[in-house]
Design a protein around this motif. Structure first.
Motif, PDB file in Angstrom:
ATOM      1  N   TYR A 163      45.516  41.153  33.772  1.00 29.60           N
ATOM      2  CA  TYR A 163      44.957  40.361  34.868  1.00 29.60           C
ATOM      3  C   TYR A 163      43.937  41.236  35.585  1.00 29.60           C
ATOM      4  CZ  TYR A 163      44.116  38.574  39.501  1.00 29.60           C
ATOM      5  OH  TYR A 163      43.473  38.162  40.640  1.00 29.60           O
ATOM      6  N   LEU A 164      42.713  40.753  35.673  1.00 31.61           N
ATOM      7  CA  LEU A 164      41.647  41.482  36.353  1.00 31.61           C
ATOM      8  C   LEU A 164      41.107  40.608  37.474  1.00 31.61           C
ATOM      9  CD1 LEU A 164      39.868  42.875  33.174  1.00 31.61           C
ATOM     10  CD2 LEU A 164      41.216  44.190  34.814  1.00 31.61           C
ATOM     11  N   GLN A 165      40.985  41.175  38.654  1.00 29.69           N
ATOM     12  CA  GLN A 165      40.571  40.407  39.826  1.00 29.69           C
ATOM     13  C   GLN A 165      39.134  39.931  39.721  1.00 29.69           C
ATOM     14  OE1 GLN A 165      41.350  42.474  43.483  1.00 29.69           O
ATOM     15  NE2 GLN A 165      41.378  40.595  44.679  1.00 29.69           N
ATOM     16  N   ASP A 166      38.296  40.723  39.080  1.00 23.04           N
ATOM     17  CA  ASP A 166      36.891  40.364  38.906  1.00 23.04           C
ATOM     18  C   ASP A 166      36.763  39.376  37.745  1.00 23.04           C
ATOM     19  OD1 ASP A 166      34.194  40.228  38.187  1.00 23.04           O
ATOM     20  OD2 ASP A 166      33.803  42.294  38.773  1.00 23.04           O
ATOM     21  N   PRO A 167      36.301  38.149  37.997  1.00 23.98           N
ATOM     22  CA  PRO A 167      36.184  37.165  36.915  1.00 23.98           C
ATOM     23  C   PRO A 167      35.324  37.643  35.753  1.00 23.98           C
ATOM     24  CG  PRO A 167      35.913  36.091  39.045  1.00 23.98           C
ATOM     25  CD  PRO A 167      35.929  37.572  39.304  1.00 23.98           C
ATOM     26  N   HIS A 168      34.232  38.344  36.065  1.00 22.43           N
ATOM     27  CA  HIS A 168      33.342  38.804  35.000  1.00 22.43           C
ATOM     28  C   HIS A 168      34.063  39.796  34.081  1.00 22.43           C
ATOM     29  CE1 HIS A 168      29.517  37.779  37.550  1.00 22.43           C
ATOM     30  NE2 HIS A 168      30.169  36.714  37.122  1.00 22.43           N
ATOM     31  N   MET A 169      34.877  40.674  34.662  1.00 20.79           N
ATOM     32  CA  MET A 169      35.647  41.607  33.849  1.00 20.79           C
ATOM     33  C   MET A 169      36.707  40.857  33.032  1.00 20.79           C
ATOM     34  SD  MET A 169      34.416  44.565  34.121  1.00 20.79           S
ATOM     35  CE  MET A 169      35.739  45.473  33.312  1.00 20.79           C
ATOM     36  N   SER A 170      37.258  39.788  33.612  1.00 20.78           N
ATOM     37  CA  SER A 170      38.226  38.972  32.876  1.00 20.78           C
ATOM     38  C   SER A 170      37.576  38.317  31.667  1.00 20.78           C
ATOM     39  CB  SER A 170      38.802  37.880  33.790  1.00 20.78           C
ATOM     40  OG  SER A 170      39.582  38.439  34.812  1.00 20.78           O
ATOM     41  N   TYR A 171      36.349  37.802  31.848  1.00 23.33           N
ATOM     42  CA  TYR A 171      35.645  37.188  30.724  1.00 23.33           C
ATOM     43  C   TYR A 171      35.346  38.225  29.647  1.00 23.33           C
ATOM     44  CZ  TYR A 171      34.653  33.634  34.316  1.00 23.33           C
ATOM     45  OH  TYR A 171      34.754  32.706  35.320  1.00 23.33           O
ATOM     46  N   THR A 172      34.974  39.434  30.088  1.00 23.49           N
ATOM     47  CA  THR A 172      34.663  40.496  29.138  1.00 23.49           C
ATOM     48  C   THR A 172      35.894  40.852  28.312  1.00 23.49           C
ATOM     49  OG1 THR A 172      32.980  41.416  30.619  1.00 23.49           O
ATOM     50  CG2 THR A 172      33.837  42.870  28.891  1.00 23.49           C
ATOM     51  N   THR A 173      37.041  41.016  28.988  1.00 28.52           N
ATOM     52  CA  THR A 173      38.281  41.329  28.278  1.00 28.52           C
ATOM     53  C   THR A 173      38.661  40.200  27.331  1.00 28.52           C
ATOM     54  OG1 THR A 173      39.056  42.608  30.175  1.00 28.52           O
ATOM     55  CG2 THR A 173      40.713  41.949  28.570  1.00 28.52           C
ATOM     56  N   LEU A 174      38.512  38.978  27.788  1.00 29.99           N
ATOM     57  CA  LEU A 174      38.882  37.822  26.978  1.00 29.99           C
ATOM     58  C   LEU A 174      37.977  37.670  25.762  1.00 29.99           C
ATOM     59  CD1 LEU A 174      40.988  35.538  27.163  1.00 29.99           C
ATOM     60  CD2 LEU A 174      39.216  34.107  28.173  1.00 29.99           C
ATOM     61  N   SER A 175      36.720  38.099  25.876  1.00 30.87           N
ATOM     62  CA  SER A 175      35.785  37.960  24.762  1.00 30.87           C
ATOM     63  C   SER A 175      36.223  38.790  23.556  1.00 30.87           C
ATOM     64  CB  SER A 175      34.376  38.378  25.197  1.00 30.87           C
ATOM     65  OG  SER A 175      34.323  39.768  25.493  1.00 30.87           O
TER      66      SER A 175
END
Length: 284
Positions: A163-175
């Protein structure tokens, strides 16, 4: 509870979003629930001045298996003792009354959320989480606190959970996630822009997706492979909505986690013991 219930809460949750004919049926049921228990589809259509097709469509809109399930849930509601509605806190309230009211609201929303959770959906979600290589959780604002709570719970159980608070970092991890990973999206409204983008990206990567939203048809619940619902709450939405909705979402996360622990007790308990020992050693 020994009986199925929640039909009236479901109808109240979606009443204002239904098409006109289905809304007429919902209003009729809410005004006179007891007679509906013994009605046929045709009889309800006649009493609500609609059509049999509209009654069937309403059951589909409620995500129920059919009219029989709706009647069973209404019968369960009728058997329950009545309870007072949610109420927001006003200026100058006594501490005693605030404690009493917040406790009532909390108990009420958890009970209603219990009625919204399908046992088979929880079971499937637990199985998908167990089979996943890693768990990617997402939420914004108060829902983010719930996602973070889910992360720490499953980390302690020995799972890779992100779980990452920054949405952009979440998208990066999910990619970089794989098909055997699972995404858990928490959003009370079911329409949060960042959360919709997250679940769409997860589906694009072929991941299994689980949503936790308020009851009703939303963009996120429609996209999810498994839609888990909380009560939509009937409280005033100006100030305290995030309080009750967060509590309901945490209840769903706790239910998922405890079900996971119970189903895979022997392997999970070792991880929980190791994490507890690591924390205790650090304290010393």
């Amino acid at each position: 509870m020994s009986y199925t219930s929640g039909g009236l809460a479901m109808l109240k949750s979606v009443e204002n979003t239904l098409p006109t004919s289905e809304q007429k049926i919902a209003k009729y049921i809410l005004s006179s629930p007891e007679p509906v228990i013994t009605m046929t589809v045709k009889e309800l259509a006649e009493q609500s001045e609609t059509s049999s097709a509209a009654v069937i469509r309403l059951c589909k809109s409620l995500d129920l298996k059919g009219f029989q399930e709706l009647k069973m849930r209404i019968a369960g509601d009728v058997q329950k003792p009545s309870s007072s509605e949610y109420r927001d806190i006003d200026k100058g309230e006594s501490i005693h009354h605030i404690i009493e009211q917040m406790t009532h609201n909390g108990v009420q929303i958890i009970k209603e959320t219990e009625e919204m959770l399908r046992r088979e959906d929880v079971e499937q979600a637990v199985q998908d989480i167990h089979e996943a290589n890693s768990i990617h959780l997402f939420g914004i604002g108060a829902s983010g606190l719930v996602a973070a709570d889910g992360q720490q719970k499953f980390l302690r159980a020995g799972r890779y959970a992100f779980y990452l608070q920054d949405p952009h970092m979440s998208y990066t991890t999910l990619s970089n996630a794989r098909e055997n990973d699972v995404a858990v999206v928490v959003s009370f409204s079911g329409e949060t822009k960042e959360a919709v983008q997250f679940i769409r990206l997860a589906k694009k990567n072929g991941m299994k997706t689980i949503s936790i939203t308020k009851y009703g048809s939303t963009t996120i619940s429609q996209l999810a492979d498994i839609a888990l619902y909380t009560s939509s709450t009937q409280e005033a939405m100006i100030r305290s909505a995030a309080t009750s909705s967060r509590l309901a979402q945490l209840h769903v996360i706790d239910t998922l986690f405890m079900s996971y622990v119970s189903n895979h007790y022997d392997e999970v308990i070792q991880s929980l013991d190791r994490s507890r020992a690591a924390i205790d050693q650090h304290k010393n």
